[in-house]
Design a protein around this motif. Structure first.
Motif, short mmCIF file in Angstrom:
data_model
loop_
_atom_site.label_atom_id
_atom_site.label_comp_id
_atom_site.label_asym_id
_atom_site.label_seq_id
_atom_site.Cartn_x
_atom_site.Cartn_y
_atom_site.Cartn_z
N GLY A 1 0.79 -1.23 0.00
CA GLY A 1 0.00 0.00 0.00
C GLY A 1 0.81 1.27 0.00
N ARG A 2 2.10 1.17 -0.37
CA ARG A 2 2.97 2.34 -0.29
C ARG A 2 3.10 3.09 -1.62
NH1 ARG A 2 7.89 -0.73 2.54
NH2 ARG A 2 9.04 1.24 2.29
N LEU A 3 2.62 2.49 -2.70
CA LEU A 3 2.62 3.17 -4.00
C LEU A 3 1.60 2.52 -4.91
CD1 LEU A 3 4.13 1.03 -6.10
CD2 LEU A 3 6.19 1.96 -5.09
N LYS A 4 1.40 3.13 -6.07
CA LYS A 4 0.55 2.56 -7.10
C LYS A 4 1.37 2.45 -8.37
CE LYS A 4 -3.69 3.14 -9.77
NZ LYS A 4 -4.20 1.78 -9.52
N ARG A 5 1.51 1.22 -8.88
CA ARG A 5 2.26 1.04 -10.12
C ARG A 5 1.52 1.64 -11.30
NH1 ARG A 5 3.69 -5.05 -10.92
NH2 ARG A 5 1.67 -5.32 -9.89
N THR A 6 2.28 2.18 -12.23
CA THR A 6 1.73 2.78 -13.45
C THR A 6 2.53 2.25 -14.64
OG1 THR A 6 3.25 4.66 -13.39
CG2 THR A 6 1.19 4.89 -12.17
N TYR A 7 2.16 2.68 -15.82
CA TYR A 7 2.91 2.28 -17.00
C TYR A 7 4.33 2.81 -16.93
CZ TYR A 7 4.38 1.78 -21.84
OH TYR A 7 5.07 1.44 -22.98
N GLY A 8 5.29 1.91 -16.79
CA GLY A 8 6.70 2.28 -16.78
C GLY A 8 7.22 2.81 -15.47
N GLY A 9 6.43 2.77 -14.41
CA GLY A 9 6.91 3.30 -13.14
C GLY A 9 5.89 3.20 -12.03
N ALA A 10 5.83 4.25 -11.19
CA ALA A 10 4.91 4.23 -10.05
C ALA A 10 4.67 5.65 -9.54
CB ALA A 10 5.49 3.39 -8.91
N ILE A 11 3.55 5.82 -8.83
CA ILE A 11 3.24 7.07 -8.14
C ILE A 11 2.90 6.73 -6.70
CG2 ILE A 11 2.41 8.28 -10.19
CD1 ILE A 11 -0.45 7.65 -9.23
N LEU A 12 2.94 7.71 -5.83
CA LEU A 12 2.54 7.49 -4.44
C LEU A 12 1.05 7.19 -4.35
CD1 LEU A 12 4.51 10.22 -2.47
CD2 LEU A 12 4.72 7.75 -2.18
N SER A 13 0.67 6.16 -3.66
CA SER A 13 -0.74 5.78 -3.59
C SER A 13 -1.59 6.85 -2.95
CB SER A 13 -0.90 4.46 -2.82
OG SER A 13 -0.36 4.58 -1.51
N GLN A 14 -1.08 7.54 -1.93
CA GLN A 14 -1.89 8.56 -1.26
C GLN A 14 -2.05 9.81 -2.10
OE1 GLN A 14 0.98 7.23 -0.10
NE2 GLN A 14 2.07 8.64 1.25
N GLU A 15 -1.27 9.94 -3.18
CA GLU A 15 -1.41 11.09 -4.07
C GLU A 15 -2.25 10.77 -5.28
OE1 GLU A 15 2.43 12.60 -5.08
OE2 GLU A 15 2.64 13.60 -3.16
N TYR A 16 -2.78 9.56 -5.32
CA TYR A 16 -3.58 9.13 -6.47
C TYR A 16 -4.88 9.90 -6.48
CZ TYR A 16 -5.59 5.82 -9.81
OH TYR A 16 -6.16 5.23 -10.89
#
Length: 253
Positions: A47-62
């Motif tokens: 639960g510490r990030l959200k995977r995206t195409y080619g990388g990741a973003i912070l889950s709480q900033e989604y």
């Protein structure tokens, strides 16, 4: 560097930059891209990030976890840039469709303050209320099942109304793009089917979305790149994504 140390360092990079890319992390930590993908998967499961195409973003900033009503002020400056670009595409006496989208709220404000004579069909109450202030604009609501989360109408009844029109242009919101399947996505089937109907009823269809949405996607694919006229965004994504879009015939505006 131990695995846990590397994963903590990845999370630190995320907090500093807002997003990370697999290739950059691979070079930074001198490990394979597959190794980084495994790290991202572990961090996502925690639960510490959200995977995206080619990388990741912070889950709480989604940002897409918020209801549309709650997103009106999110990235407002970027939405105004996108709305201004979209407005320049509209011609007098056209019939257009404005989808449920906080960016389209800003586009509706520009239309309402102009001297244009156009017909605007929309399934979002905010948009209809803004347009109703200008007697030169014919504002038509789709009706249908009301969804509080979007302050608008979606589903079968709205779709039946949309299908009766032939739009010159449709401006459609998005919750992101699926770069592996070359598709535009949204968060639910009712919204997706409604957007799909509008796209199918339009000669020109444009997706309006902020740059950050190129790096994640949602669950329902409502159209594919080869079915749209272009994507209107505040700022172009990185070269890798730009090249993919160009190769699939998508015009970036």
């Amino acid at each position: 560097m131990f695995t846990e140390e590397r994963q903590n360092a990845i999370e630190k990079c995320l907090r500093e930059k807002g997003k990370v890319r697999v290739k950059e992390l691979s070079e930074m930590f001198q490990v394979t891209e597959d190794c980084i993908r495994k790290d991202l998967k572990i961090l996502e499961n925690a639960g510490r990030l959200k995977r995206t195409y080619g990388g990741a973003i912070l889950s709480q900033e989604y940002p897409l976890e918020r209801n549309v009503v709650d997103r009106r002020m999110y990235n407002l400056d970027k939405k105004k840039v996108i709305a201004a670009k979209a407005f320049r595409l509209i011609k007098n006496n056209e019939t257009i469709f404005l989808d449920v989208s906080t960016t389209n709220i800003e586009l509706a404000r520009l239309i309402a303050s102009s001297g244009m004579h156009i017909v605007v069909v929309s399934n979002m109450i905010d948009i209809l209320q803004i347009l109703a202030a200008n007697p030169s604009i014919t504002a038509i609501g789709t009706g249908g099942t009301m969804y509080r989360s979007v302050n608008g109408f979606m589903g079968a009844a709205a779709i039946e109304v949309i299908k009766q029109y032939s739009f010159d242009r449709a401006f459609l919101g998005s919750c992101g793009v699926d770069m592996t399947d070359f598709a535009v996505t949204t968060s639910g089937v009712e919204d997706g089917l409604t957007k799909k109907a509008a796209a199918q009823s339009s000669r020109h269809k444009y997706v309006v979305m902020e740059r950050e949405k190129f790096y994640f996607n949602e669950s329902y694919k409502y159209t594919h790149f080869d079915d749209i006229s272009g994507i209107i965004t505040d700022e172009f994504p990185d070269d890798t994504i730009v090249n993919i879009l160009r190769n699939t015939g998508v015009k970036l505006l």
